[in-house]
Write a protein that holds these residues in place. Structure first.
Motif, short mmCIF file in Angstrom:
data_model
loop_
_atom_site.label_atom_id
_atom_site.label_comp_id
_atom_site.label_asym_id
_atom_site.label_seq_id
_atom_site.Cartn_x
_atom_site.Cartn_y
_atom_site.Cartn_z
N SER A 1 -7.01 8.60 -13.76
CA SER A 1 -6.16 9.51 -12.98
C SER A 1 -6.71 9.70 -11.58
O SER A 1 -7.93 9.63 -11.36
N PHE B 1 0.94 5.77 -2.53
CA PHE B 1 0.34 4.68 -3.29
C PHE B 1 0.61 3.35 -2.59
O PHE B 1 1.69 3.13 -2.03
N PHE C 1 0.64 -0.58 -5.83
CA PHE C 1 0.06 0.05 -7.02
C PHE C 1 -0.01 -0.90 -8.22
O PHE C 1 -1.05 -1.01 -8.88
N ASN C 2 1.09 -1.56 -8.56
CA ASN C 2 1.11 -2.42 -9.75
C ASN C 2 0.05 -3.51 -9.67
O ASN C 2 -0.64 -3.81 -10.66
N LEU D 1 -3.34 -1.84 -10.17
CA LEU D 1 -3.56 -1.38 -11.54
C LEU D 1 -3.95 -2.54 -12.45
O LEU D 1 -4.87 -2.41 -13.28
N GLU E 1 5.30 4.25 -15.33
CA GLU E 1 5.43 5.07 -14.14
C GLU E 1 4.22 5.97 -14.03
O GLU E 1 3.52 6.22 -15.02
N ILE E 2 3.95 6.45 -12.85
CA ILE E 2 2.85 7.39 -12.64
C ILE E 2 3.35 8.78 -13.04
O ILE E 2 4.36 9.26 -12.53
N LYS F 1 2.80 12.74 -13.14
CA LYS F 1 2.03 13.77 -12.45
C LYS F 1 2.23 15.13 -13.11
O LYS F 1 3.28 15.41 -13.68
N TYR G 1 -2.34 12.57 -11.02
CA TYR G 1 -1.48 11.40 -11.09
C TYR G 1 -2.08 10.47 -12.14
O TYR G 1 -3.02 9.72 -11.85
N ASN G 2 -1.54 10.54 -13.35
CA ASN G 2 -2.06 9.74 -14.45
C ASN G 2 -1.50 8.33 -14.38
O ASN G 2 -0.29 8.12 -14.41
N MET G 3 -2.40 7.35 -14.33
CA MET G 3 -1.99 5.96 -14.15
C MET G 3 -2.12 5.12 -15.42
O MET G 3 -1.45 4.10 -15.56
N TYR G 4 -2.99 5.55 -16.33
CA TYR G 4 -3.20 4.74 -17.54
C TYR G 4 -3.92 5.60 -18.58
O TYR G 4 -4.78 6.43 -18.25
#
Length: 467
Positions: free
Chosen positions: A174, A187, A190-191, A194, A215-216, A218, A231-234
């Motif tokens: 995050s 961002f 981003f992809n 990531l 999707e990110i 939040k 902002y949680n990404m994974y």
């Protein structure tokens, strides 16, 4: 007239195809609509006969906050055919009581559009929760989570620092931005970033169970008295399969930062990197045991059923041994079967249900056995069906053992009670069965009828053009 007829044919043709695909394969299901603030409103996409889990982006709903996502897969065998049902669920939480309008929305799944009608959801204040909403929005974070920058930091978090081999732990990536941070940013590619980050982070010695983030996501959080947007990404749960320590190296995320400090009303975009701290998890071997390298690790319990408690020799009985609980459900081994001259025990049919989320992986594995006793007597099935695992709650090995008792009475009992019991052996009366009679497959009939309609519509379309 030709054009009008052609349009009608195309509409009928399209409607027939849609009816075969969307209605049978995918649906949207909504959870309870009367909730308290500590309960989520659920939107689920249910996919039937789907071997792989597609990307699903759920709608934004005004006044509700997206939270955890979960994915459940159910695999079973019906009439010799493998049946797979995937269910992807998104949680929505309210910050205050009230009526929330869920507008009509559409979710795209593998190029198919699934529609849900408008509805109303009511959130009420539950007893004892007054004044605790802000606390619920500020979950307890890892003690190592700390702002090392000017209100902006990248974090790789795990919920455990020391685990046993095959024990699950959570991984979360995050970006945190303080609400009063004096900066604006976006961002950047981003992809691409990531995928590079995950390639660097994913350990080769772990089994991964993830929900998938398309999707990110939040949300507002509170860290040591300061308000942030996360902002949680994974996020995923990992299960180590070796005793090597797991090392998550420091990673970097590049962001587009808007810099207007040089001149008034002049914006300048610069790329700035934010780095995470290195994280290490210690992996311990299980204590000595003959099955140490084979047993599952987690917290499990047994559910079982026996189709009949009283049978005669040669009569088949169905026994279900279901292991359910928290752990790496997909890797659960079959029960240990003690061989005996008393029974013929056939290989089981297996089915499973697994619910994957950031918090845990829970589910069940079911083993359906056909058992044919060879002689009469009373037999506790615990002698024959056992399942050894390492119990994380007790930090020791434990055994799930059948508690069922099967009574088998001899040939005299069979002859005396055959007319009353109505039960028969596995192969009894086989010669009386009429194999020439086909069972009615209504699904196949519907499919064949639909295909016939499609062919007729195509012929009609050709005829319209030639005329």
């Amino acid at each position: 007239m030709k054009l009008y007829a052609l349009l009608n044919i195309i509409l009928c043709f399209s409607g027939t195809l849609v009816a075969q695909t969307i209605n049978d394969a995918s649906t949207i299901e909504l959870g309870s609509k009367n909730l308290t603030l500590d309960q989520p409103f659920l939107i689920s996409v249910v996919l039937r006969d789907a071997e792989t889990r597609p990307a699903v982006i759920f709608p934004e709903i005004n006044g509700l906050e997206k939270r955890s996502k979960s994915a459940t897969s159910a695999i079973s065998t019906v009439d010799g055919k493998k049946v797979v049902i995937q269910t992807i669920t998104q949680e929505y939480f309210a910050t205050k009581p009230g009526n929330y309008l869920i507008p009509e929305f559409t979710i795209t799944v593998s190029s198919l559009k699934l529609k849900s009608d408008e509805t109303m959801v009511v959130f009420s204040q539950s007893a004892g929760t007054e004044g605790t909403v802000s606390a619920r929005l500020s979950p307890t974070f890892d003690a190592d989570l700390e702002d090392t920058g000017d209100g902006i930091f990248l974090s790789v978090q795990t919920d455990k620092k020391a685990i046993y081999i095959r024990e699950g732990f959570a991984l979360r990536i995050s970006l945190y931005i303080a609400e009063n941070a004096p900066v604006q940013m976006e961002f950047y590619r981003f992809n691409e970033q990531l995928q590079s980050i995950l390639k660097k982070l994913r350990p080769t010695n772990c089994w991964e169970e993830n929900v998938g983030i398309e999707e990110i996501v939040k949300r507002k959080v509170n860290i040591k008295g300061r308000r942030y947007t996360e902002y949680n990404m994974y996020q995923a749960r990992l299960f180590p399969i070796t005793t090597e320590d797991i090392v998550f190296p420091s990673i970097a995320l590049q962001m587009l930062v808007i810099d207007n400090s040089k001149a008034v009303n002049v914006e300048r975009r610069v790329i700035k990197s934010f780095r995470s701290n290195k994280v290490t998890i210690s992996v311990r071997q299980l204590p000595d045991h003959p099955l140490r390298d084979q047993v599952a690790v987690g917290q499990y319990n047994l559910r079982e059923s026996l189709s009949a408690k009283l049978v005669y020799p040669g009569e088949s009985v169905r026994y279900m041994f279901k292991v359910e609980g928290v752990g790496n459900i997909a890797a659960i081994p079959a029960p240990t079967i003690q061989t005996s001259s008393t029974f013929d025990i056939y290989s089981p049919e297996r089915s499973q249900i697994i619910k994957r989320s950031y918090q845990s992986v829970i589910g069940e594995q079911t083993f359906d056995y056909f058992v044919v006793p060879r002689k009469d007597g009373e037999f506790p099935l615990g002698r024959y069906f056992q399942w050894v695992y390492f119990n994380l709650g007790k930090a020791r090995y434990d055994t799930l053992r059948s508690s069922k008792m099967l009574t088998v009475k001899g040939e005299d009992y069979k002859l005396a009670n055959l007319s009353l019991s109505g039960s028969s052996g596995l192969y009894d009366n086989l010669e009386s069965l009429d194999s020439s009679k086909d069972s009615i497959d209504y699904k196949k009939i519907l499919k064949d009828t639909t295909n016939g309609i499609v062919i007729l519509l195509l012929i009609a379309m050709v005829w319209v053009f030639r005329k």
